[in-house]
Design an enzyme around this catalytic site. Structure first.
Site, PDB file in Angstrom:
ATOM      1  CB  CYS A   2     -14.921  74.352   3.339  1.00 53.79           C
ATOM      2  SG  CYS A   2     -15.786  73.992   4.861  1.00 53.79           S
ATOM      3  NE  ARG A  27     -16.650  74.236  -2.428  1.00 49.44           N
ATOM      4  CZ  ARG A  27     -17.247  73.182  -2.990  1.00 49.44           C
ATOM      5  NH1 ARG A  27     -17.774  73.303  -4.197  1.00 49.44           N
ATOM      6  NH2 ARG A  27     -17.332  72.033  -2.379  1.00 49.44           N
ATOM      7  CD1 TRP A  74     -22.097  77.007   5.228  1.00 46.84           C
ATOM      8  CD2 TRP A  74     -21.984  74.873   5.864  1.00 46.84           C
ATOM      9  NE1 TRP A  74     -23.357  76.619   5.603  1.00 46.84           N
ATOM     10  CE2 TRP A  74     -23.325  75.319   6.009  1.00 46.84           C
ATOM     11  CE3 TRP A  74     -21.689  73.560   6.199  1.00 46.84           C
ATOM     12  CZ2 TRP A  74     -24.356  74.509   6.473  1.00 46.84           C
ATOM     13  CZ3 TRP A  74     -22.701  72.738   6.661  1.00 46.84           C
ATOM     14  CH2 TRP A  74     -24.024  73.208   6.810  1.00 46.84           C
ATOM     15  CG  ASN A  98     -15.264  70.738   1.496  1.00 44.82           C
ATOM     16  OD1 ASN A  98     -16.154  70.918   2.317  1.00 44.82           O
ATOM     17  ND2 ASN A  98     -15.495  70.536   0.207  1.00 44.82           N
ATOM     18  N   GLY A  99     -15.405  68.967   4.480  1.00 43.81           N
ATOM     19  CA  GLY A  99     -16.076  67.694   4.750  1.00 43.81           C
ATOM     20  C   GLY A  99     -16.180  67.462   6.248  1.00 43.81           C
ATOM     21  CD  GLU A 478     -36.858  76.681  -6.958  1.00 41.70           C
ATOM     22  OE1 GLU A 478     -36.698  75.788  -6.102  1.00 41.70           O
ATOM     23  OE2 GLU A 478     -35.960  77.473  -7.279  1.00 41.70           O
ATOM     24  CE  LYS A 482     -33.892  79.783  -5.615  1.00 43.06           C
ATOM     25  NZ  LYS A 482     -33.991  78.375  -5.621  1.00 43.06           N
ATOM     26  CD  GLU A 485     -32.383  79.053  -1.603  1.00 48.17           C
ATOM     27  OE1 GLU A 485     -31.435  78.430  -1.099  1.00 48.17           O
ATOM     28  OE2 GLU A 485     -32.809  78.805  -2.736  1.00 48.17           O
ATOM     29  CG  HIS A 501     -57.485  68.329   2.491  1.00 44.43           C
ATOM     30  ND1 HIS A 501     -58.635  67.632   2.769  1.00 44.43           N
ATOM     31  CD2 HIS A 501     -57.450  68.489   1.140  1.00 44.43           C
ATOM     32  CE1 HIS A 501     -59.273  67.346   1.642  1.00 44.43           C
ATOM     33  NE2 HIS A 501     -58.571  67.844   0.631  1.00 44.43           N
ATOM     34  CE  LYS A 600     -25.077  77.174  -6.788  1.00 40.59           C
ATOM     35  NZ  LYS A 600     -26.491  77.581  -7.024  1.00 40.59           N
TER      36      LYS A 600
HETATM   37  C1  AGP Z   1     -31.428  75.918  -4.145  1.00 41.19           C
HETATM   38  O1  AGP Z   1     -31.722  77.302  -4.298  1.00 41.19           O
HETATM   39  C2  AGP Z   1     -30.711  75.611  -2.878  1.00 41.19           C
HETATM   40  N1  AGP Z   1     -29.507  76.364  -2.801  1.00 41.19           N
HETATM   41  C3  AGP Z   1     -30.544  74.133  -2.615  1.00 41.19           C
HETATM   42  O2  AGP Z   1     -31.828  73.621  -2.347  1.00 41.19           O
HETATM   43  C4  AGP Z   1     -29.925  73.277  -3.758  1.00 41.19           C
HETATM   44  O3  AGP Z   1     -30.819  73.200  -4.832  1.00 41.19           O
HETATM   45  C5  AGP Z   1     -29.688  71.852  -3.224  1.00 41.19           C
HETATM   46  O4  AGP Z   1     -28.745  71.937  -2.173  1.00 41.19           O
HETATM   47  C6  AGP Z   1     -29.181  70.879  -4.289  1.00 41.19           C
HETATM   48  O5  AGP Z   1     -27.909  71.282  -4.734  1.00 41.19           O
HETATM   49  P1  AGP Z   1     -27.337  70.566  -6.068  1.00 41.19           P
HETATM   50  O6  AGP Z   1     -28.280  70.908  -7.183  1.00 41.19           O
HETATM   51  O7  AGP Z   1     -25.966  71.151  -6.255  1.00 41.19           O
HETATM   52  O8  AGP Z   1     -27.306  69.083  -5.812  1.00 41.19           O
END
Ligand code: AGP
Length: 605
Positions: A2, A27, A74, A98-99, A478, A482, A485, A501, A600
């Protein structure tokens, strides 16, 4: 995940709280709210959804106080409703958090039994109720704060208002970050330097366990034991505050285009192009360790997997990469000669932080490749290895990823030299290749037309498969991440050799297959895997270079990236991967920068 902001102001704070929350919206954006105190009143406005909703409420019902706190949420406990939106109020106390308060259920039962009435489903409300109960017992605000903190278990950052104390905001951090901002007659508290950036560049980072009282005179900081402490006031770069989209449609588009600079600025910390040498910032001798243990989440973990190929092939250095959420609970067999390396854009990811702390507690040296330089991870590890991508706002990581890969590539070259695997001439040659990456990234970025067309086709798919060999396998992972998400299309990445496999059963005429295959020494093997897929009706899109495209079967549609040395192919081919996902998400009208359910920085386990 958050965002928190607080201002002890000399003029009304409502608009500035909103301005700061907009910078923190990446966030988390399930709900937002602010509270202000004035002339003995405590007023609150909250709204589910994005900050624009809260702005509409404030337009109807403005707040005039000069001291206030704000929050963008969040959701962890309690649905993303207005009732569960922060700030939470109990009696004279308003709290933003936050947390996670891990023992909130037990405390809630105790407080209800004592006659307290709760209004929300959240863990946060317990904090407000605890502090208010302590105030009612006659404790001062700071003593009430300390007494409440002593009861709380979990990882949290909080900011607190007390009705009647118009010149006071209290805060505390145990896990997620919290900074104090020093203004001209005003004081601020926020999640990070970006939160207070619009008001000041002079900040002090609270340490683990600190709590603080800010007022117009400054800040009184205390450690977990309650002893007064001083935390250094530093000046952060203006960029920490001025994060704007410019003329791009989304932060993600801007950050994809930022990558030549992000990689260039990062490499400047690791290589000397004149001398043709590579090295860790501040120096590190890779000949002194036996193994690397990389811990990272999501995109950062895929950067780590690419690094693993390079550390082992170039430097002969054994290297493992693992999700920290698995690593730290399986009692891994590590030795003192293992260097633990975290990779993180935010430097606040709870799982990665916890794994590094686990390693440190067992005597391992710790390093971290981190983009947020003032972050907890950057300050806790023994070796801080920065990426210099600048603030990354879009939830989907792009420039931080290529910056991470470029830093790891430079470190692998340095390790190879230090471990006697290459001589100075070879080091200089490899450094020269790495220095070409920013230019080649720029060339890759401006080849969007083909991608735009292919994106339309993929945007209609239900499932998409990505595959590659060698360092292209992490890139396949990756690419799948991408796509899923930000476009919410189901996508999986596989090692090309693994398709037969099992996963090949997924292949039919409806399933786009993205094959990542530069014309390197694994190209022919990957082509065989691709033929197996084509034979079963798979619709293949190949991300390759000019030579690869010339050798591709007629039926295969190609995205041609600039030809480059295999050393930097993961950097160069990351761009079409990112652009493909971006354009698919735009075609689908998705919320590119703030995809549903995500945040984020994942500062909770
Ligand atoms: C990446 O596009 C994602 N948003 C997510 O996987 C991110 O890479 C992951 O949460 C790690 O975050 P960080 O690099 O801030 O540790």
């Amino acid at each position: 995940m958050c965002g928190i902001i607080g201002i002890v102001g000399t003029k009304p704070v409502s608009e500035r709280l909103i301005d700061s929350l907009k910078r923190l919206e990446y966030r988390g954006y399930d709900s937002a709210g602010i509270a202000t105190i004035e002339d003995g009143r405590l007023d609150r406005r909250r709204e589910a959804g994005k900050i624009s909703g809260l702005e509409a409420v404030l337009a109807e019902h403005p707040l005039s106080g000069q001291t206030g706190i704000g929050h963008t949420r969040w959701a962890t406990h309690g649905a993303p409703t207005t009732r569960n939106a922060h700030p939470h109020v109990a009696g004279r106390v308003a709290v933003v958090h936050n947390g996670i308060i891990e023992n909130f259920a037990e405390l809630k039962r105790e407080l209800i039994a004592a006659g307290r009435v709760f209004e929300s489903e959240t863990d946060t409300e317990v904090v407000a109720q605890l502090i208010d109960a302590e105030l009612n017992a006659g404790l001062s605000p700071l003593d009430a704060m300390k007494a409440a903190l002593d009861r709380l278990e979990g990882a949290f950052a909080i900011a607190v208002l007390i009705k009647g104390d118009d010149d006071l905001i209290m805060g505390a951090r145990r896990g997620p970050p919290l900074v104090v901002g020093y203004g001209d007659g005003e004081m601020y508290i926020g999640t990070d330097a970006m939160a207070v950036g619009p008001f000041t560049q002079r900040v002090a980072y609270l340490d683990e366990g600190d709590y603080v009282a800010i007022d117009h005179k400054g800040a009184r900081i205390f450690d977990a034991s309650g002893a007064p402490v001083e935390r250094p006031v530093v000046t952060v770069p203006a960029s920490a505050a001025l994060v704007e989209k410019g003329n791009y449609r989304h932060f993600m588009e801007k950050e994809i285009h930022d990558q030549p600079d992000a990689v260039q600025h990062t490499l400047s910390s690791y290589i000397d192009p004149i001398a043709g040498v590579a090295g860790a910032p501040g120096g590190f001798d890779f000949a002194g360790i036996e193994r690397l243990q990389i811990v990272a989440c999501g995109t950062a973990s895929y950067a780590g997997m690419i690094g693993r190929y390079l550390f082992e092939r170039l430097a002969g250095l054994p290297c493992d990469v693992e999700f920290p959420s698995e690593f730290r609970y399986r009692e891994p067999a590590v030795t003192a000669k293992t260097l633990a390396v975290g990779i993180s854009q935010s430097g606040e990811t709870a799982d990665t932080l916890a794994a590094l702390r686990w390693c440190k507690a067992r005597g391992l040296q710790t390093a971290a490749v981190v983009n947020s330089h003032g972050s907890t991870m950057a300050r806790e590890v023994d070796l801080f290895w920065p990426t210099n991508a600048g603030p990354e706002v879009a939830v989907a990581s792009t420039k931080a990823f290529t910056a991470q890969v470029s830093a790891l590539t430079a470190l692998a070259i340095a390790a190879a030299r230090q471990r006697g695997r290459i001589d100075a001439a070879e080091e200089s040659r490899l450094v020269g290749i790495l220095m070409e990456a920013p230019r080649l990234l720029a060339e890759a970025i401006f080849d969007e037309d083909v991608i735009h067309t292919l994106a339309l086709d993929i945007s209609r798919a239900r499932d998409v498969l990505y595959f590659g060999r060698g360092a292209m396998y992490p890139l396949a992972l990756e690419g799948a991440l991408k796509l899923k998400e930000i476009s919410y299309i189901h996508a999986e990445g596989y090692a090309a050799g693994e398709l037969k496999h099992g996963p090949i059963a997924l292949v039919d005429e409806q399933t786009p297959i993205i094959v990542i295959a530069p014309s390197d020494d694994l190209f022919d093997k990957t082509m065989s895997n691709m033929s197996e897929v084509i034979a079963r009706g798979g619709r293949v899109i190949m991300i390759t270079d000019a030579d690869g495209a010339a050798r591709a079967p007629e039926t295969v549609r190609t995205i041609v990236a600039p030809t480059c040395d295999p050393l930097i192919a993961p950097l160069v081919l990351a761009v079409p991967i990112q652009l493909l996902a971006y354009h698919v998400a735009v075609q689908k009208g998705a919320d590119v920068d703030q995809p549903r359910n995500l945040a984020k920085s994942v500062t909770v386990e």
